[in-house]
Design an enzyme around this catalytic site. Sequence first.
Site, PDB file in Angstrom:
ATOM      1  N   ASP A 409     -10.429  39.257 -24.235  1.00  8.05           N
ATOM      2  CA  ASP A 409     -11.462  38.470 -24.353  1.00  8.05           C
ATOM      3  C   ASP A 409     -12.194  38.448 -22.956  1.00  8.05           C
ATOM      4  O   ASP A 409     -11.800  39.257 -21.891  1.00  8.05           O
ATOM      5  CB  ASP A 409     -11.222  36.881 -24.664  1.00  8.05           C
ATOM      6  CG  ASP A 409     -12.135  36.538 -25.593  1.00  8.05           C
ATOM      7  OD1 ASP A 409     -13.355  36.808 -25.291  1.00  8.05           O
ATOM      8  OD2 ASP A 409     -11.954  35.984 -26.639  1.00  8.05           O
ATOM      9  N   GLY A 466     -20.422  42.227 -26.464  1.00  6.13           N
ATOM     10  CA  GLY A 466     -21.444  43.351 -26.622  1.00  6.13           C
ATOM     11  C   GLY A 466     -22.066  43.250 -24.962  1.00  6.13           C
ATOM     12  O   GLY A 466     -23.041  44.085 -24.953  1.00  6.13           O
ATOM     13  N   ASP A 487     -18.998  35.078 -31.949  1.00  8.38           N
ATOM     14  CA  ASP A 487     -18.129  35.089 -33.108  1.00  8.38           C
ATOM     15  C   ASP A 487     -18.832  34.967 -34.379  1.00  8.38           C
ATOM     16  O   ASP A 487     -19.782  34.227 -34.740  1.00  8.38           O
ATOM     17  CB  ASP A 487     -17.097  34.101 -33.005  1.00  8.38           C
ATOM     18  CG  ASP A 487     -16.336  33.854 -31.627  1.00  8.38           C
ATOM     19  OD1 ASP A 487     -16.167  34.930 -30.888  1.00  8.38           O
ATOM     20  OD2 ASP A 487     -15.491  33.137 -31.464  1.00  8.38           O
TER      21      ASP A 487
HETATM   22  C1  GLA Z   1     -13.138  33.908 -28.558  1.00  8.97           C
HETATM   23  C2  GLA Z   1     -13.208  35.322 -29.426  1.00  8.97           C
HETATM   24  C3  GLA Z   1     -12.351  34.832 -30.851  1.00  8.97           C
HETATM   25  C4  GLA Z   1     -11.240  34.225 -30.494  1.00  8.97           C
HETATM   26  C5  GLA Z   1     -11.410  33.049 -29.622  1.00  8.97           C
HETATM   27  C6  GLA Z   1      -9.744  32.473 -29.161  1.00  8.97           C
HETATM   28  O1  GLA Z   1     -14.121  33.169 -29.291  1.00  8.97           O
HETATM   29  O2  GLA Z   1     -14.459  35.861 -29.615  1.00  8.97           O
HETATM   30  O3  GLA Z   1     -12.727  35.837 -31.700  1.00  8.97           O
HETATM   31  O4  GLA Z   1     -10.284  35.237 -30.100  1.00  8.97           O
HETATM   32  O5  GLA Z   1     -12.038  33.488 -28.415  1.00  8.97           O
HETATM   33  O6  GLA Z   1      -9.925  31.567 -28.341  1.00  8.97           O
END
Ligand code: GLA
Length: 676
Positions: A409, A466, A487
């Site tokens: 992430d 992105g 998300d």
């Molecule tokens: C971000 C990611 C999600 C998930 C969360 C976990 O929001 O985009 O897909 O992995 O972190 O905290």
Amino acid sequence: MNSRFSFVLGLSLAVLAPQTVSAETVWLDQLDVRSAIQGWGEPHKNKSVEGHALTIGGKEFTRGFGTHAESILNINLGGGAQSFFASVGVDDEVNSNAQSSVEFFVIGDGKTLWSSGVLRANDAAKSCEVELSGVKSLTLKVGDAGDGVNFDHADWVDAKFETAGAKTFVASGEEIPDPVAPYILTPNQPATPRINGASVFGVRPGSPFLFTIPATGERPMKFSAKNLPNGLKLDAKTGHITGVLKTKGEFIVTLRAKNSLGTAEKKFRIVVGDQIALTPPMGWNSWNCFAGAVSEERVKSAADALVKSGLINHGWTYINVDDFWQNHRDSQDPTLRGKFRDEKGFIVPNSRFPDMKGLADYIHYLGLKAGLYSSPGPWTCGGCAASWQHEEQDAQTYAQWGFDYLKYDWCSYGEIASGGDPNAKNIPLWGKTATNDAGAIYPYKVMGKFLREQKRDIIFSLCQYGMADVWNWGGSVNGNCWRTTGDIVDTWRSMSGIGFKQDKAAPFAKPGNWNDPDMLIVGQVGWGRTHPTRLTPDEQYTHISLWCLLSAPLLIGCDMTKLDDFTLSLLSNDEVLALDQDALGKEARCVLTNGDLRVYEKELEDGGRALGFFNLGAKPANLDFNNFAALNLTGTFHVRDLWRQKNAATVDTAKDSLPLTIPAHGVVLYKLAPTK
Ligand code: GLA
């Protein structure tokens, strides 16, 4: 209160006075604000979008509606409200983020009655007073102020209607198609053997090899393979191929599956080289159903269910643990508390994951592969310990435990990229985005390098939404897939907003490198408290069809122990999945837009074309399609309906048209194969 408003309000009160109806106050938070459609997260009553106390410009409010741009809440007033009062602003939980900018609108019967102008992080709440007499349909909207929705956490606080007697109103999201019960298009699988899944598989020299032949048909089944290279062995009962290939090269193998009713064969290409993920990864991830409530038990049950449901026979492979396998920085939950790292600096999983190697072994034993999650900052997006300054150790640890996939992430790294103190106690989780491309790329380069040094093929999945046009450079840091968006949530607005905006990145997809529009939101989803997906059945057909056309990584996000027949049918249509897994690796692009119609076209390895005819409107569409020139198609083609697995027509592009009935928010998914 402005003078026009007080005048009109005074007038309407005077008119109403003789009718002895008592004035009422209806608070916005008394309506079903959860039905709002928004660009990220969940709508909350009396809380911010992330579930904190509503706070704007340093001031806390107890009542209101916390949302996220782009947000739409429609309220059916039916003329029953006299006025609306609220204060609005960006919630302080964005931590002064410079990207936060929103604009609030109050729209009555299609006309904008009030707008806030652009509001940013730390601005004081702006008050809003709107006269509503006679307004039938009200929309409370939050726009992104033109710069995208990043960090646009928006609050309507102290929001209420004054009415002349009405005690409540009905709220909903956007225009909704008429309800349709789930209907299954995927035909039942034949009892005779059929080998499904990708026709190509990449492995690096010296890495452990694991591939399970995905085959449907009655069991027992006996598997065999012709021309299997030395170094590999096949378990005839399970179809698991294991071993190690030491040198680079290509092998064409014939896979065979036999049961009492017949035999199936399939050519399968094994490529031993630098590149893995020659087709997009398919599997399951814990986030969209369990979020912070994931545990070893739940992950094992998901793996068991992937096998028991038969999904393994369609190519579904990865079982990925997302955030919350590590200890948390400040959670009250004792199962998330403990040492972040041991004396030597190696990561310590939380008590819900007592045996990481055991978990990976368990998953491999089933013929599946295992995945994990971390962030380049000190903390993950959920606030657990992440990889900052321990990247090499973490890569080694994942490999040693036996994990095959890492989702990496961005959270909490932004502060470091922009020169903040990495050891500061309060590094915000949702920190800044990178201030320059180098800052955005660097952490992925570091982890990509260390993953490559392991004697194990670990798919590297970049999850940085992105930023810095990741599709341009994701492959150069050993990335196999990269998120192109924020998300996803299980709403039409979220799914369609993401899915139909992928064209920019499309040319960069190829075997080994995939654009990732985020995980699937079919089945029971819900980030900790699951509910049936809010997508209609046709929206789900659109979702799966589109993700397959886009050559997207397919990661099921639902509770696998609660799979219903409809969801299973969506995930087990081999002709549809074959588009995603096509060895050419070309991502579909939108080749035609006409009103609510979008036509997506994907080139396939066998010379055929996949066409997705999508209807973005809330009413079914009937049309005779004959604009083949826009699709660059000339000649005569067999038209195969992939969901129904049936030939639909033969068309000569010079004279025929294709009659299409596309459900509201739905799709017709065809494959065209030249007749000669
Ligand atoms: C971000 C990611 C999600 C998930 C969360 C976990 O929001 O985009 O897909 O992995 O972190 O905290």
